[in-house]
Design an enzyme around this catalytic site. Sequence first.
Site, short mmCIF file in Angstrom:
data_model
loop_
_atom_site.label_atom_id
_atom_site.label_comp_id
_atom_site.label_asym_id
_atom_site.label_seq_id
_atom_site.Cartn_x
_atom_site.Cartn_y
_atom_site.Cartn_z
N THR A 47 -5.65 0.72 -2.02
CA THR A 47 -4.68 -0.16 -1.33
C THR A 47 -5.46 -1.25 -0.60
O THR A 47 -6.70 -1.29 -0.66
CB THR A 47 -3.88 0.61 -0.25
OG1 THR A 47 -4.79 0.99 0.79
CG2 THR A 47 -3.18 1.83 -0.79
N GLY A 87 0.80 -1.23 0.00
CA GLY A 87 0.00 0.00 0.00
C GLY A 87 0.83 1.27 0.00
O GLY A 87 1.84 1.38 -0.70
N ILE A 130 -7.49 5.85 -1.25
CA ILE A 130 -6.42 5.47 -2.18
C ILE A 130 -6.57 3.96 -2.36
O ILE A 130 -6.82 3.24 -1.38
CB ILE A 130 -5.02 5.77 -1.58
CG1 ILE A 130 -4.96 7.17 -0.94
CG2 ILE A 130 -3.93 5.56 -2.61
CD1 ILE A 130 -4.85 8.34 -1.83
N ASN A 136 3.42 5.37 9.21
CA ASN A 136 2.40 5.07 8.20
C ASN A 136 1.46 3.93 8.58
O ASN A 136 0.30 3.94 8.19
CB ASN A 136 3.12 4.74 6.88
CG ASN A 136 2.20 4.07 5.88
OD1 ASN A 136 1.35 4.70 5.28
ND2 ASN A 136 2.34 2.75 5.72
N ASP A 145 5.71 -4.79 15.12
CA ASP A 145 4.32 -4.44 15.43
C ASP A 145 4.40 -3.07 16.08
O ASP A 145 4.97 -2.92 17.17
CB ASP A 145 3.71 -5.47 16.39
CG ASP A 145 2.26 -5.13 16.75
OD1 ASP A 145 1.87 -3.95 16.64
OD2 ASP A 145 1.53 -6.05 17.15
N LYS A 187 -7.63 8.96 13.95
CA LYS A 187 -6.96 9.78 12.94
C LYS A 187 -7.02 11.27 13.30
O LYS A 187 -6.11 12.04 12.99
CB LYS A 187 -7.55 9.52 11.56
CG LYS A 187 -7.23 8.12 11.03
CD LYS A 187 -5.73 7.90 10.87
CE LYS A 187 -5.38 6.58 10.23
NZ LYS A 187 -3.93 6.39 10.07
N TYR A 245 -11.84 4.58 14.01
CA TYR A 245 -10.89 5.03 12.98
C TYR A 245 -10.88 6.55 12.91
O TYR A 245 -9.82 7.18 12.95
CB TYR A 245 -11.27 4.42 11.63
CG TYR A 245 -10.26 4.71 10.53
CD1 TYR A 245 -9.04 4.04 10.49
CD2 TYR A 245 -10.53 5.65 9.55
CE1 TYR A 245 -8.11 4.29 9.50
CE2 TYR A 245 -9.60 5.92 8.55
CZ TYR A 245 -8.40 5.24 8.52
OH TYR A 245 -7.47 5.50 7.54
N1 LIG Z 1 -5.74 3.76 1.45
C1 LIG Z 1 -6.52 4.70 1.88
O1 LIG Z 1 -7.60 4.96 1.34
C2 LIG Z 1 -6.12 5.55 3.08
C3 LIG Z 1 -6.74 6.77 3.25
C4 LIG Z 1 -6.39 7.56 4.34
C5 LIG Z 1 -5.40 7.13 5.21
N2 LIG Z 1 -4.82 5.93 5.02
C6 LIG Z 1 -3.80 5.52 5.99
O2 LIG Z 1 -2.62 5.18 5.31
C7 LIG Z 1 -1.87 4.25 6.09
C8 LIG Z 1 -1.44 3.10 5.19
O3 LIG Z 1 -2.60 2.39 4.80
P1 LIG Z 1 -2.71 1.63 3.41
O4 LIG Z 1 -3.80 2.27 2.65
O5 LIG Z 1 -1.38 1.49 2.76
O6 LIG Z 1 -3.24 0.23 3.95
P2 LIG Z 1 -2.68 -1.25 3.75
O7 LIG Z 1 -3.62 -2.09 4.53
O8 LIG Z 1 -2.46 -1.52 2.31
O9 LIG Z 1 -1.26 -1.21 4.45
C9 LIG Z 1 -1.10 -1.11 5.83
C10 LIG Z 1 0.20 -1.79 6.22
O10 LIG Z 1 0.33 -1.68 7.64
C11 LIG Z 1 0.71 -2.95 8.15
N3 LIG Z 1 0.26 -3.07 9.54
C12 LIG Z 1 -0.99 -3.30 10.00
N4 LIG Z 1 -0.98 -3.38 11.34
C13 LIG Z 1 0.31 -3.19 11.73
C14 LIG Z 1 0.97 -3.16 12.99
N5 LIG Z 1 0.30 -3.37 14.13
N6 LIG Z 1 2.31 -2.91 13.01
C15 LIG Z 1 2.99 -2.73 11.86
N7 LIG Z 1 2.43 -2.77 10.65
C16 LIG Z 1 1.10 -2.99 10.58
C17 LIG Z 1 0.06 -3.97 7.24
O11 LIG Z 1 0.70 -5.22 7.31
C18 LIG Z 1 0.20 -3.29 5.89
O12 LIG Z 1 1.40 -3.64 5.24
C19 LIG Z 1 -2.77 3.85 7.25
O13 LIG Z 1 -2.39 4.58 8.41
C20 LIG Z 1 -4.15 4.27 6.79
O14 LIG Z 1 -5.02 4.56 7.85
C21 LIG Z 1 -5.15 5.13 3.97
#
Ligand SMILES: NC(=O)c1ccc[n+]([C@@H]2O[C@H](COP(=O)([O-])OP(=O)(O)OC[C@H]3O[C@@H](n4cnc5c(N)ncnc54)[C@H](O)[C@@H]3O)[C@@H](O)[C@H]2O)c1
Length: 261
Positions: free
Chosen positions: A198, A21, A196, A96, A69, A165, A161
Amino acid sequence: MTGPAQRVTGKHAFITGAAGGLGAAIARMLARHGAKVFLTDVDELGVSALAAQINRELGTHAAWHAQQDVSDEALWQHRLAEAAEAMGGLSVLVNNAGIGSLGGVEQIELKEWRRVMSINLDSILFGCKYALPLLREQQPASIVNISSLAAFKVDPAYTAYNTSKAAVAMLTKSVAVDCAKQGIDVRCNSIHPAFIRTGIVAPFFAALGEEEATRKLTRGIPMHRLGEPDDVAYAVLYLASDESRYVTAAELVIDGGACAV
Ligand SMILES: NC(=O)c1ccc[n+]([C@@H]2O[C@H](COP(=O)([O-])OP(=O)(O)OC[C@H]3O[C@@H](n4cnc5c(N)ncnc54)[C@H](O)[C@@H]3O)[C@@H](O)[C@H]2O)c1
């Protein structure tokens, strides 16, 4: 003067949730622009594969990896120390890693609430707290916290959530002002993406199908489309680089105009 491909040369970046992601896109972006990167995730195989891919692509040792973690306080201290040792210091922290969680105020159980807070919020406190002594040693330095549009726009089905945030945005400002008042050049900013494509939005697509999920997710977005991981990665690149040297305590919204309507 550095060229366009070298915007973060000399920077040493620690990136959480980097197996896929946004985290993976951020890791590639920073490494391609000259930074050394230390990638962590609960998914060790994922970060191991990405680090190997980056090193192959760049033909040099620019990426390291470790399992982490982010809700484990003690592990933070070990991983940051290992990263500083491997890269020769630390000048960028990208908090992230994060999880989504479905549940309105009357449905959510305390156990789930606490799980979300520990991964989405406590982790940012641990990261900032334990990285600061290292970042102080490599000024100018930068912390980038990945929050969400959910910090500003409520979806009542995602109580925990949204709350986590929103707290990340305030924690970011607190760290930024603390550093500025101490007179240390460690900036701290939050990024607020809309949807996004992911893993975190995959459940929507699985449940609703491509067309209906896209329609629902882009409903409040003037640009009528989801973002790409690189849209966020470019923002991190800017905030990690010295180009943003006067930017701290800022909320950078990446949302196709959603906040404006
Ligand atoms: N994709 C979106 O639409 C979006 C929008 C706003 C914010 N975000 C934020 O972006 C960040 C990344 O999300 P993403 O979209 O890439 O999601 P994703 O699920 O593709 O990736 C998240 C990653 O975090 C890892 N993860 C989960 N729990 C964990 C933990 N306890 N310790 C370490 N790693 C851990 C997962 O293994 C994964 O690789 C997050 O904080 C999410 O809230 C995403």
